[in-house]
Design a protein around this motif. Structure first.
Motif, PDB file in Angstrom:
ATOM      1  N   VAL A   1      -1.008  38.736  -0.322  1.00  0.00           N
ATOM      2  CA  VAL A   1      -0.936  40.122   0.146  1.00  0.00           C
ATOM      3  C   VAL A   1      -0.285  40.148   1.525  1.00  0.00           C
ATOM      4  CG1 VAL A   1      -2.277  42.169   0.750  1.00  0.00           C
ATOM      5  CG2 VAL A   1      -2.989  40.736  -1.168  1.00  0.00           C
ATOM      6  N   SER A   2       0.665  41.028   1.684  1.00  0.00           N
ATOM      7  CA  SER A   2       1.388  41.117   2.951  1.00  0.00           C
ATOM      8  C   SER A   2       0.511  41.727   4.039  1.00  0.00           C
ATOM      9  CB  SER A   2       2.648  41.967   2.774  1.00  0.00           C
ATOM     10  OG  SER A   2       2.289  43.304   2.458  1.00  0.00           O
ATOM     11  N   VAL A   3       0.993  41.645   5.262  1.00  0.00           N
ATOM     12  CA  VAL A   3       0.277  42.259   6.378  1.00  0.00           C
ATOM     13  C   VAL A   3       0.156  43.765   6.158  1.00  0.00           C
ATOM     14  CG1 VAL A   3       0.384  42.771   8.845  1.00  0.00           C
ATOM     15  CG2 VAL A   3       0.917  40.469   8.026  1.00  0.00           C
ATOM     16  N   SER A   4       1.215  44.370   5.655  1.00  0.00           N
ATOM     17  CA  SER A   4       1.168  45.812   5.376  1.00  0.00           C
ATOM     18  C   SER A   4       0.100  46.136   4.341  1.00  0.00           C
ATOM     19  CB  SER A   4       2.535  46.298   4.883  1.00  0.00           C
ATOM     20  OG  SER A   4       3.521  46.126   5.876  1.00  0.00           O
ATOM     21  N   GLY A   5      -0.056  45.255   3.350  1.00  0.00           N
ATOM     22  CA  GLY A   5      -1.097  45.460   2.346  1.00  0.00           C
ATOM     23  C   GLY A   5      -2.489  45.384   2.949  1.00  0.00           C
ATOM     24  N   HIS A   6      -2.683  44.430   3.853  1.00  0.00           N
ATOM     25  CA  HIS A   6      -3.967  44.325   4.548  1.00  0.00           C
ATOM     26  C   HIS A   6      -4.248  45.584   5.367  1.00  0.00           C
ATOM     27  CE1 HIS A   6      -5.401  40.195   3.855  1.00  0.00           C
ATOM     28  NE2 HIS A   6      -4.128  39.846   3.784  1.00  0.00           N
ATOM     29  N   LEU A   7      -3.242  46.035   6.092  1.00  0.00           N
ATOM     30  CA  LEU A   7      -3.423  47.206   6.949  1.00  0.00           C
ATOM     31  C   LEU A   7      -3.708  48.457   6.120  1.00  0.00           C
ATOM     32  CD1 LEU A   7      -0.546  46.551   9.511  1.00  0.00           C
ATOM     33  CD2 LEU A   7      -3.002  46.237   9.881  1.00  0.00           C
ATOM     34  N   ALA A   8      -2.999  48.598   5.007  1.00  0.00           N
ATOM     35  CA  ALA A   8      -3.232  49.754   4.140  1.00  0.00           C
ATOM     36  C   ALA A   8      -4.638  49.714   3.548  1.00  0.00           C
ATOM     37  CB  ALA A   8      -2.186  49.790   3.027  1.00  0.00           C
ATOM     38  N   THR A   9      -5.090  48.518   3.165  1.00  0.00           N
ATOM     39  CA  THR A   9      -6.448  48.374   2.627  1.00  0.00           C
ATOM     40  C   THR A   9      -7.488  48.739   3.680  1.00  0.00           C
ATOM     41  OG1 THR A   9      -5.723  46.615   1.128  1.00  0.00           O
ATOM     42  CG2 THR A   9      -8.085  46.780   1.572  1.00  0.00           C
TER      43      THR A   9
ATOM     44  N   SER B   1       3.037  34.510  13.464  1.00  0.00           N
ATOM     45  CA  SER B   1       3.720  34.506  12.178  1.00  0.00           C
ATOM     46  C   SER B   1       2.995  35.416  11.193  1.00  0.00           C
ATOM     47  CB  SER B   1       3.769  33.078  11.630  1.00  0.00           C
ATOM     48  OG  SER B   1       2.463  32.633  11.310  1.00  0.00           O
ATOM     49  N   GLU B   2       3.681  35.680  10.078  1.00  0.00           N
ATOM     50  CA  GLU B   2       3.102  36.529   9.035  1.00  0.00           C
ATOM     51  C   GLU B   2       1.796  35.937   8.518  1.00  0.00           C
ATOM     52  OE1 GLU B   2       3.525  39.702   5.921  1.00  0.00           O
ATOM     53  OE2 GLU B   2       4.558  39.354   7.811  1.00  0.00           O
ATOM     54  N   SER B   3       1.792  34.636   8.257  1.00  0.00           N
ATOM     55  CA  SER B   3       0.598  33.982   7.715  1.00  0.00           C
ATOM     56  C   SER B   3      -0.568  34.041   8.697  1.00  0.00           C
ATOM     57  CB  SER B   3       0.919  32.525   7.368  1.00  0.00           C
ATOM     58  OG  SER B   3      -0.235  31.853   6.908  1.00  0.00           O
ATOM     59  N   GLU B   4      -0.289  33.802   9.961  1.00  0.00           N
ATOM     60  CA  GLU B   4      -1.357  33.833  10.958  1.00  0.00           C
ATOM     61  C   GLU B   4      -1.942  35.236  11.106  1.00  0.00           C
ATOM     62  OE1 GLU B   4       0.652  32.266  14.320  1.00  0.00           O
ATOM     63  OE2 GLU B   4       0.077  30.188  13.915  1.00  0.00           O
ATOM     64  N   MET B   5      -1.083  36.240  11.027  1.00  0.00           N
ATOM     65  CA  MET B   5      -1.571  37.613  11.111  1.00  0.00           C
ATOM     66  C   MET B   5      -2.427  37.964   9.897  1.00  0.00           C
ATOM     67  SD  MET B   5      -1.879  40.345  12.799  1.00  0.00           S
ATOM     68  CE  MET B   5      -0.693  40.156  14.131  1.00  0.00           C
ATOM     69  N   GLN B   6      -2.043  37.460   8.733  1.00  0.00           N
ATOM     70  CA  GLN B   6      -2.851  37.692   7.535  1.00  0.00           C
ATOM     71  C   GLN B   6      -4.251  37.109   7.703  1.00  0.00           C
ATOM     72  OE1 GLN B   6      -0.353  35.817   4.645  1.00  0.00           O
ATOM     73  NE2 GLN B   6       0.909  37.636   4.271  1.00  0.00           N
ATOM     74  N   TRP B   7      -4.325  35.879   8.200  1.00  0.00           N
ATOM     75  CA  TRP B   7      -5.631  35.254   8.396  1.00  0.00           C
ATOM     76  C   TRP B   7      -6.430  35.962   9.493  1.00  0.00           C
ATOM     77  CZ3 TRP B   7      -8.015  32.529   5.035  1.00  0.00           C
ATOM     78  CH2 TRP B   7      -7.319  31.717   4.144  1.00  0.00           C
TER      79      TRP B   7
END
Length: 254
Positions: free
Chosen positions: A61-69, A5-11
């Motif tokens: 912050v979205s997954v895309s935001g994490h990846l961009a960071t 899920s989106e949340s799990e990928m963020q963590w």
């Protein structure tokens, strides 16, 4: 997402960022000059902490935001790390660790946009990933596997000597013991002479003789610039002028 899920990928990305930050901070202790990698690791951990706090917000912050960071922070770290690794030659940890962040960030962004790409763009993305993997392999090989820094360790040893710090992880003895390299043999006599003088200063004749033998095998005191010898003597005299009387008397230059 495909596997989670989106949340799990963020963590998962937060955990990755935290691991990189911790590796930089802890690994900085093994660098001759720990400040650059420690600062960059601290910056990474602070950003990670911000993401952790943001997870409790209504719109984290979205997954895309994490990846961009990761991509931006990794790109900055690679530039700074390669500069330290190839130019100043004072540390080798930032570049490969930043490379991991950049690779994860860019690979994730490419994968996210993959379905929307044309065939030509997909081939371009595929070759970009190959270049990323090859570049990261070089950074790991150059930085972590063969990243000896004999000159930097000798410089760090001199800094420690000027501070009067002889023992310890970043003491003069520890630094000079790492200040030799089979590929840069002209640096070896400098480290051997420094260790010989330090052990004489400490009244440890047995260790001093051991490093004297190494110095003789490397060309003797004549292989070392007089300025280096004088600097070692001056530092030791500033620590304890009485103990420094055990050092050899320097002959006057003609």
């Amino acid at each position: 997402m495909i596997f989670t899920s989106e949340s799990e990928m963020q963590w998962l990305l937060i955990a990755f960022e935290a691991i990189i930050g911790l590796m930089l901070v802890l690994g900085s202790r093994r660098q001759p000059f720990p400040t650059p990698s420690k600062r960059f690791g601290t910056l990474t951990l602070l950003i990670t902490l911000g993401f952790i706090v943001g997870q409790s917000a209504p719109h984290p912050v979205s997954v895309s935001g994490h990846l961009a960071t990761l991509a931006l922070l990794g790109a900055f770290g690679i530039v700074a790390g390669v500069h330290h690794m190839m130019v100043t030659r004072r540390e080798v940890l930032i570049a490969p660790m930043s490379g991991f962040m950049f690779c994860v960030g860019m690979t994730g962004l490419i994968i996210q946009t993959w379905p929307d790409l044309s065939l030509g763009e997909q081939w371009a993305g595929f070759f970009s990933l190959i270049v990323l993997a090859a570049s990261q392999t070089w950074l790991v090989f150059r930085g972590l596997l063969i990243g000896r820094l004999p000159l930097a360790w000798s410089q760090a040893g001199m800094v420690a000597l000027q501070r009067g710090q002889l023992d310890g992880t970043h003491g003069a003895i520890s630094c000079f013991e790492k200040g030799w390299d089979a590929d840069e043999e002209h640096l070896n006599p400098m480290a051997y002479l420094a260790l010989h003088r330090i052990y004489l200063f400490m009244q440890d004749v047995e260790e001093a003789d051991k490093w004297l033998d190494s110095l003789v095998d490397a060309g003797g005191e004549n292989a070392v610039a007089r300025e280096w010898v004088e600097a070692i003597h001056d530092c030791l005299k500033s620590i304890d002028s009485n103990a420094a009387k055990s050092l050899p008397v320097l002959s006057e230059e003609e």
